[in-house]
Design a protein around this motif. Structure first.
Motif, short mmCIF file in Angstrom:
data_model
loop_
_atom_site.label_atom_id
_atom_site.label_comp_id
_atom_site.label_asym_id
_atom_site.label_seq_id
_atom_site.Cartn_x
_atom_site.Cartn_y
_atom_site.Cartn_z
N PRO A 7 4.32 14.34 -7.61
CA PRO A 7 2.91 14.00 -6.89
C PRO A 7 2.42 12.83 -8.07
CG PRO A 7 2.97 16.18 -7.31
CD PRO A 7 4.18 15.85 -7.97
N GLN A 10 1.54 6.40 -6.37
CA GLN A 10 1.37 5.60 -5.28
C GLN A 10 1.27 4.21 -5.40
OE1 GLN A 10 -2.16 6.81 -2.98
NE2 GLN A 10 -0.94 7.11 -1.30
N ARG A 11 1.85 3.48 -4.41
CA ARG A 11 1.75 2.02 -4.85
C ARG A 11 0.43 1.29 -4.54
NH1 ARG A 11 6.51 0.46 -0.90
NH2 ARG A 11 5.51 1.97 0.44
N ASN A 76 10.29 4.59 3.23
CA ASN A 76 8.92 3.97 3.87
C ASN A 76 9.52 4.43 5.46
OD1 ASN A 76 8.29 2.71 1.48
ND2 ASN A 76 8.74 0.65 2.46
N GLN A 84 2.51 2.93 2.82
CA GLN A 84 2.79 3.65 1.66
C GLN A 84 4.36 4.31 1.97
OE1 GLN A 84 1.69 3.90 -1.56
NE2 GLN A 84 -0.25 2.97 -1.16
N THR A 86 6.67 7.27 1.76
CA THR A 86 6.61 8.71 1.86
C THR A 86 6.72 9.81 0.68
OG1 THR A 86 8.96 8.94 2.17
CG2 THR A 86 7.73 8.51 4.11
N GLY A 87 7.17 9.26 -0.50
CA GLY A 87 7.59 10.16 -1.70
C GLY A 87 8.79 10.85 -1.53
N THR A 114 7.24 2.98 -7.12
CA THR A 114 6.63 3.90 -7.62
C THR A 114 7.74 4.61 -8.82
OG1 THR A 114 7.60 5.69 -6.05
CG2 THR A 114 5.38 4.95 -5.84
N ASN A 143 5.31 -2.76 -9.04
CA ASN A 143 3.77 -2.50 -8.33
C ASN A 143 3.14 -1.98 -9.50
OD1 ASN A 143 1.65 -0.68 -7.05
ND2 ASN A 143 2.16 -2.30 -5.57
N GLY A 145 0.85 0.28 -9.52
CA GLY A 145 0.59 1.40 -9.53
C GLY A 145 1.68 2.49 -9.94
N SER A 146 2.88 1.76 -10.19
CA SER A 146 4.11 2.79 -10.63
C SER A 146 4.09 3.25 -11.91
CB SER A 146 5.32 1.79 -10.50
OG SER A 146 6.55 2.46 -10.76
#
Length: 185
Positions: A7, A10-11, A76, A84, A86-87, A114, A143, A145-146
């Protein structure tokens, strides 16, 4: 096979306007990526992560003179801008995919959002990897955020990216310029 990453990843989307990878920039960046990969040693096979990695994988494989195949990974919930992930990544190995992969296996995707897709595909291929296999990764974009970093990528991005094979958005888009160098961890 389904993979759920740790967890928190997030991008990041700044919502200024999407980036646009144009055809005139796309071809040269594929050549730069293929050259960087080739400099690190021979590749046995290139695996494109469909849908976004299919075209770049085919072109990189052609430049390297090696076979290419594809695998499907989806996380996605839609193809809309700024959605975003889904993970949870679902990976589907298509009929006809090689039963055994040895040497250097190059996974190619359009973006490393990610790192979850690269991790899920690597996990899905684990039973097919020979003891001498090594998996390397290439993305056109990463990205910011990765937490993951591919082995090679061309741009760090902080907004949505529209690739040449996707419909162009109605919004003004900022063209990506040819990078001065290929990025590595």
């Amino acid at each position: 096979m389904t993979h759920t990453p740790a967890p928190g990843a997030q991008r990041i989307f700044r919502h200024r306007s999407p980036y646009l990878l144009t055809e005139p920039t796309y071809g040269p960046v594929i050549e730069l990526l293929a050259s960087a990969v080739a400099h690190a040693g021979p590749i046995a096979v290139v695996v494109g992560i469909a849908d976004g990695g299919r075209a770049p994988a085919q072109q990189i494989a052609a430049l390297l003179g090696v076979p290419a195949c594809h695998i499907t990974a989806r996380h996605n919930s839609s193809d809309a801008l700024y959605v975003q992930a889904t993970g949870t990544v679902t990976v589907t190995v298509p009929d006809g995919f090689p039963e055994a992969l040895g040497g250097r296996v190059l996974l190619v995707d359009d973006i490393c959002g990610t790192g979850a897709t690269f991790a899920a595909v690597t996990d899905a291929l684990a039973d097919r990897l020979a003891p001498d296999a090594r998996v390397d990764t290439v993305a056109l974009c990463r990205n910011v955020g990765s937490p993951a970093r591919p082995d090679w990528w061309a741009w760090d991005v902080d907004d949505w990216v529209v690739f040449p094979w996707e419909p162009h958005p109605d919004a003004d888009a900022r063209p990506l310029t040819l990078p001065e160098r290929i990025l590595t961890p």
